[in-house]
Design a protein around this motif. Sequence first.
Motif, PDB file in Angstrom:
ATOM      1  N   UNK A  91       0.817  -1.213   0.000  1.00 21.38           N
ATOM      2  CA  UNK A  91       0.000   0.000   0.000  1.00 21.38           C
ATOM      3  C   UNK A  91       0.858   1.274   0.000  1.00 21.38           C
ATOM      4  N   UNK A  92       1.921   1.221  -0.775  1.00 19.14           N
ATOM      5  CA  UNK A  92       2.788   2.379  -0.996  1.00 19.14           C
ATOM      6  C   UNK A  92       2.425   2.970  -2.351  1.00 19.14           C
ATOM      7  N   UNK A  93       2.313   4.285  -2.412  1.00 21.33           N
ATOM      8  CA  UNK A  93       1.975   4.946  -3.672  1.00 21.33           C
ATOM      9  C   UNK A  93       3.018   4.618  -4.740  1.00 21.33           C
ATOM     10  N   UNK A  94       2.535   4.159  -5.908  1.00 23.16           N
ATOM     11  CA  UNK A  94       3.417   3.808  -7.023  1.00 23.16           C
ATOM     12  C   UNK A  94       2.964   4.563  -8.273  1.00 23.16           C
ATOM     13  N   UNK A  95       3.920   4.914  -9.095  1.00 24.62           N
ATOM     14  CA  UNK A  95       3.615   5.640 -10.328  1.00 24.62           C
ATOM     15  C   UNK A  95       4.428   5.051 -11.473  1.00 24.62           C
ATOM     16  N   UNK A  96       3.747   4.687 -12.566  1.00 29.79           N
ATOM     17  CA  UNK A  96       4.401   4.154 -13.757  1.00 29.79           C
ATOM     18  C   UNK A  96       4.739   5.321 -14.672  1.00 29.79           C
TER      19      UNK A  96
END
Length: 267
Positions: A91-96
């Motif tokens: 539940x860590x913010x991830x960005x592609x």
Amino acid sequence: MINAGVTGFKCFLIHSGVDEFPHVTVTDLHAAMKQLQGTGSVLLFHAETEVQQPNGGDEDPCEYSTFLRSRPDIMELEAIDTITQLCLQYQVRCHIVHLSSAQPLKLIQAARQAGAPITVETTHHYLTLSAEHIPHGATQFKCCPPIRGLANQEQLWSALKEGQIDMVVSDHSPCTPDLKRLDSGDFSQAWGGISSLQFGLSLFWTLASKKGFSLPDMLTPYLGSQLQGEVYATIVRGKIVYKQGSFSSQPLGKHLLLCQPKTQASL
């Protein structure tokens, strides 16, 4: 670093092309995710991973199709599969960053529906350029992930319109002409990056306006922010050239040419 004000961290899941910026392993990602839990920080991913590929043999490195086959969709698909699983787990913010293939969009949507805090961007060059129209040896078109075909491009536009892609960015990656290997036209040796920051708005709006988008659809990371202050007027040498939305009827600016000082004292 977070306490010092760093708001996010970027990593590559494949060789970055620059030796001093090595890629991370899945073990590294588990360690990083544990550190980032509860911080509100974001982990950004260049989402390609190495896959087993057949030997290219004697394929012409100056043909764009040769380069494209060396970076197939599966590289993005497998990388994003790993990212979505980790995002859900920790539940860590991830960005592609700079998604080029439309194939992983189903994975991203499924992860979002399952509660993963994940976002994704694409770029101007993936929305405007296509593999079918890249000439022989035109290494100025090389970027990673690669520019793919027209059918894939249409899928990206549809995903953008449906809100599956969160933003369009420049992924500005300029280099000196020699690094592009324009003399040899060898895609395997050329720098992988495109300079496009200066054309972003025009590139996007040229096609978006024809595909049913309106001006309010122009994406911006500041959407919804409450801002204080705006430019009221602009004055050039004592004359107003802009005021509350109105511009001067005549251009009043002059070119400022950079001149070498005649003496050190003149500095």
